[in-house]
Design an enzyme around this catalytic site. Sequence first.
Site, PDB file in Angstrom:
ATOM      1  N   ARG A  57     -19.670 -22.499-109.345  1.00 50.17           N
ATOM      2  CA  ARG A  57     -18.657 -22.974-108.474  1.00 50.17           C
ATOM      3  C   ARG A  57     -18.168 -21.833-107.509  1.00 50.17           C
ATOM      4  NH1 ARG A  57     -16.153 -28.167-111.297  1.00 50.17           N
ATOM      5  NH2 ARG A  57     -17.781 -29.615-110.605  1.00 50.17           N
ATOM      6  N   LYS A 218     -23.915 -46.300-116.430  1.00 49.76           N
ATOM      7  CA  LYS A 218     -23.130 -47.882-116.344  1.00 49.76           C
ATOM      8  C   LYS A 218     -23.164 -48.317-114.864  1.00 49.76           C
ATOM      9  CE  LYS A 218     -19.296 -47.111-119.506  1.00 49.76           C
ATOM     10  NZ  LYS A 218     -17.773 -47.002-119.334  1.00 49.76           N
ATOM     11  N   GLY A 368     -22.800 -35.530-111.088  1.00 47.24           N
ATOM     12  CA  GLY A 368     -22.345 -34.567-111.852  1.00 47.24           C
ATOM     13  C   GLY A 368     -23.665 -34.225-112.981  1.00 47.24           C
ATOM     14  N   GLY A 391     -17.926 -36.596-108.215  1.00 45.01           N
ATOM     15  CA  GLY A 391     -17.347 -37.997-107.930  1.00 45.01           C
ATOM     16  C   GLY A 391     -17.008 -37.965-106.451  1.00 45.01           C
TER      17      GLY A 391
HETATM   18  P1  ADP Z   1     -24.234 -38.933-112.702  1.00 50.22           P
HETATM   19  O1  ADP Z   1     -22.955 -38.197-113.243  1.00 50.22           O
HETATM   20  O2  ADP Z   1     -25.002 -37.913-112.037  1.00 50.22           O
HETATM   21  O3  ADP Z   1     -23.362 -39.799-111.500  1.00 50.22           O
HETATM   22  P2  ADP Z   1     -23.972 -40.883-114.890  1.00 50.22           P
HETATM   23  O4  ADP Z   1     -22.747 -40.329-115.177  1.00 50.22           O
HETATM   24  O5  ADP Z   1     -24.159 -42.405-114.397  1.00 50.22           O
HETATM   25  O6  ADP Z   1     -24.803 -39.817-113.868  1.00 50.22           O
HETATM   26  O7  ADP Z   1     -25.070 -41.093-115.917  1.00 50.22           O
HETATM   27  C1  ADP Z   1     -25.314 -39.946-116.715  1.00 50.22           C
HETATM   28  C2  ADP Z   1     -25.489 -40.361-118.303  1.00 50.22           C
HETATM   29  O8  ADP Z   1     -26.370 -41.394-118.287  1.00 50.22           O
HETATM   30  C3  ADP Z   1     -26.161 -39.152-119.185  1.00 50.22           C
HETATM   31  O9  ADP Z   1     -25.399 -38.934-119.946  1.00 50.22           O
HETATM   32  C4  ADP Z   1     -27.444 -39.928-119.722  1.00 50.22           C
HETATM   33  O10 ADP Z   1     -27.408 -39.695-121.315  1.00 50.22           O
HETATM   34  C5  ADP Z   1     -27.091 -41.471-119.795  1.00 50.22           C
HETATM   35  N1  ADP Z   1     -28.275 -42.269-119.758  1.00 50.22           N
HETATM   36  C6  ADP Z   1     -29.238 -42.567-118.964  1.00 50.22           C
HETATM   37  N2  ADP Z   1     -30.203 -43.352-119.395  1.00 50.22           N
HETATM   38  C7  ADP Z   1     -29.708 -43.857-120.546  1.00 50.22           C
HETATM   39  C8  ADP Z   1     -30.147 -44.872-121.401  1.00 50.22           C
HETATM   40  N3  ADP Z   1     -31.257 -45.457-121.303  1.00 50.22           N
HETATM   41  N4  ADP Z   1     -29.382 -45.200-122.393  1.00 50.22           N
HETATM   42  C9  ADP Z   1     -28.095 -44.424-122.638  1.00 50.22           C
HETATM   43  N5  ADP Z   1     -27.548 -43.500-121.837  1.00 50.22           N
HETATM   44  C10 ADP Z   1     -28.414 -43.331-120.992  1.00 50.22           C
END
Ligand code: ADP
Length: 412
Positions: A57, A218, A368, A391
């Site tokens: 950063r 999620k 992130g 975010g």
């Molecule tokens: P970002 O921060 O890039 O928006 P998210 O926070 O939505 O991404 O999701 C990232 C998380 O999702 C990671 O920690 C990863 O381990 C988890 N993840 C991805 N696929 C699965 C799965 N099939 N089961 C459980 N966790 C998962």
Amino acid sequence: MKASYQSLDLRGERVLVREDLNVPLQTRLSPKTSAEGAAAEHSQPAGDDRIISDDSRLRAALGTLRDISDRGARVIVMSHLGRPKGRRVPELSLRPVARRLAELLEQPVAFADDCVGPLAEEAVARLGEGDVLVLENVRFHRGDEDNDPEFARELAALGDVYVNDAFAASHRAHASVVGVAAHLPAYAGILMLAELEALHRALDEPRRPLVAIVAGAKVSTKAGVLRFLLPKVDSLLLGGAMANTFFKAEGKEVGASLVEDEALDTAREVQRQGAGKLELPVDAVCARAAEPGQDTVLLPVDGVDDGWMMLDAGPATVRHFAERLHGAGTVVWNGPVGVFEIPEFSEGTRGVGEAVADSGAYSLVGGGDTAAAVAALGLTGRFSHVSTGGGATLEYMEGRELPGVAVLRDRV
Ligand code: ADP
Ligand code: MG
């Protein structure tokens, strides 16, 4: 598009720059003897036993800071660090950050022990043309997160011009991001403009076909992104744990996979809205627990038995997604398609990442964990733009106006 400070004559001006210097800090591990510790307590200001474990950063901020300094301005940097919640927390001092910034900038960087009041005013008064000053953590004052008008006025009094370069903090209506713009002419920094231009290019004027990959943990945190992207995209590839909720909504057996029962209706709604555009995984790497060293099996998504969890996209899914990505004009990727943090479940994310990189499309990567996955899987440098916004990037991808961007002047 927003106006850059680069059209201004800044010589001698006091330029108040909001950066995101919120780096991860670790306590130095070497245990001090008590005598040394006591001596250190007296000789070292608080926060000096902290080391920056990742300075990306700070590196991202260098372009704007160096440029403003080279223009002969007096550079006054504001940032938050961690969540001190309005209290002075020595472990969250920006002092070690200022020191690292001096090394990276290859010039002295002054530090003020407070971001407002006499300490800040005196430090600003000592600045010459081209000098750089870092103010102490703005979140040591409640007024920052509360966007208190009086606090914003005190901050703004330190400068003549405001530059927001902290895209990653711009979804927050805080005093150091938004409030100061009520008192000063407000412009975008170099990093801010790079982020806005990449998002604009990918989402507002995309070369088609536009393919989005939305995955991650999620449905509930990505529902807004899905609703915003679906009408814009030509196809949407959905993966990660989110996909499990879609499978369950279709009546499939998902075994012990992570599912959000409260998001089943959202999944059905997205299915309806995305009819003809939405693609789901076809196979999954499964295990009995999301832990290293587990036995894994490859299963079709409609054949997951009790006790098994879908933890990564399988090779047929990666091939299927790669076919969709091939020939895309623009790709927007948010969300790892598996538990990439564990090597056994990282191949799907690597495969999808490589397919994005090899597609020849303009590729925008955001989120992130997605940015962390890109770095961890050795994919750095293979995309058109990897957003540092976390975010804030996701809120932009929900079609929301970011308050810290809205206050900046428009380009004329
Ligand atoms: P970002 O921060 O890039 O928006 P998210 O926070 O939505 O991404 O999701 C990232 C998380 O999702 C990671 O920690 C990863 O381990 C988890 N993840 C991805 N696929 C699965 C799965 N099939 N089961 C459980 N966790 C998962
Ligand atoms: Mg995340």
